[in-house]
Design an enzyme around this catalytic site. Structure first.
Site: not given
Length: 217
Positions: A60, A86-88
């Site tokens: 996400a 968590v997509k960073v």
């Protein structure tokens, strides 16, 4: 190699899941918008809906580009479900945030990676996944699969545990080449995955088997 599907379309996710080969999902704001998912509450619920279909990592993506914003968004996303990753983005503040997430037990996927140097930084910060965009590299006139090979070689030498998640996959051949190159995961739309099923000799062989079967009845 694990198979992730790159979409926010629940029907396509279910179809891939029902095949028994789906290990996870990657999403982003563009994919959410494509499905008409608007507003923070609706987006958050959609992530939960995806997690209820697939028992695997679900990436996400944050939209903030400053450290505090990335961390705050990431904490909210991670709180939705234990499968959320968590997509960073691969930027200075993103690397800093990935280290913070790593230190606080939150899984991350470092996205928009286009070089081995960026992949090294992501691994050093403790990202669970690094996402090289091989299709976009191909578009620029270079070979994206060679980058996968280079990262896999470096990670093997250095003992990095970060998994290589080959992204921006455009066709079935990309999937096969990424498997050869040492990718741990590939993520793509449903079409390239379904394309792996196809071969003209399979169709010819099946037609002959069925024709011969009629003769035994």
């Amino acid at each position: 190699m694990k198979f992730f599907i790159d979409t926010a379309n629940l029907d396509q996710i279910k179809e891939a899941h029902d095949m028994g080969i789906l290990d996870g999902v990657t999403t982003n704001p563009s994919l959410m918008a494509k499905e008409g998912i608007k507003g923070q509450e609706a987006v958050m619920q959609h992530y939960i809906d995806i997690c209820n279909i697939v028992d695997g990592d679900i990436s996400a993506e944050v939209i903030s580009t400053d450290f505090d914003g990335i961390v705050e968004e990431g904490k909210k996303l991670a709180a939705l479900h234990s499968n959320i990753v968590v997509k960073v983005p691969m930027i200075k503040e993103g690397v800093k945030a990935i280290k913070w997430f790593t230190d606080n037990g939150i899984k991350t996927n470092c996205t928009l990676v286009f070089s081995a140097g960026q992949a090294i930084l992501a691994a050093k910060a403790g990202a669970k996944y690094v996402s090289p965009f091989l299709g976009r590299i191909d578009d620029s006139g270079w070979d994206g699969v060679q980058l996968i090979e280079q990262i896999a070689h470096i990670y093997n030498i250095q003992g990095f545990k970060t998994e290589i998640l080959a992204a921006s996959i455009r066709n079935s051949n990309h999937i096969v080449r990424c498997a050869e190159a040492g990718a741990d995961v590939c993520t793509c739309p449903l079409e390239p995955i379904m394309g792996l099923l196809k071969h003209p000799l399979t169709d010819i062989g099946l037609a002959k088997f069925l024709e011969d079967a009629k003769k035994t009845q």
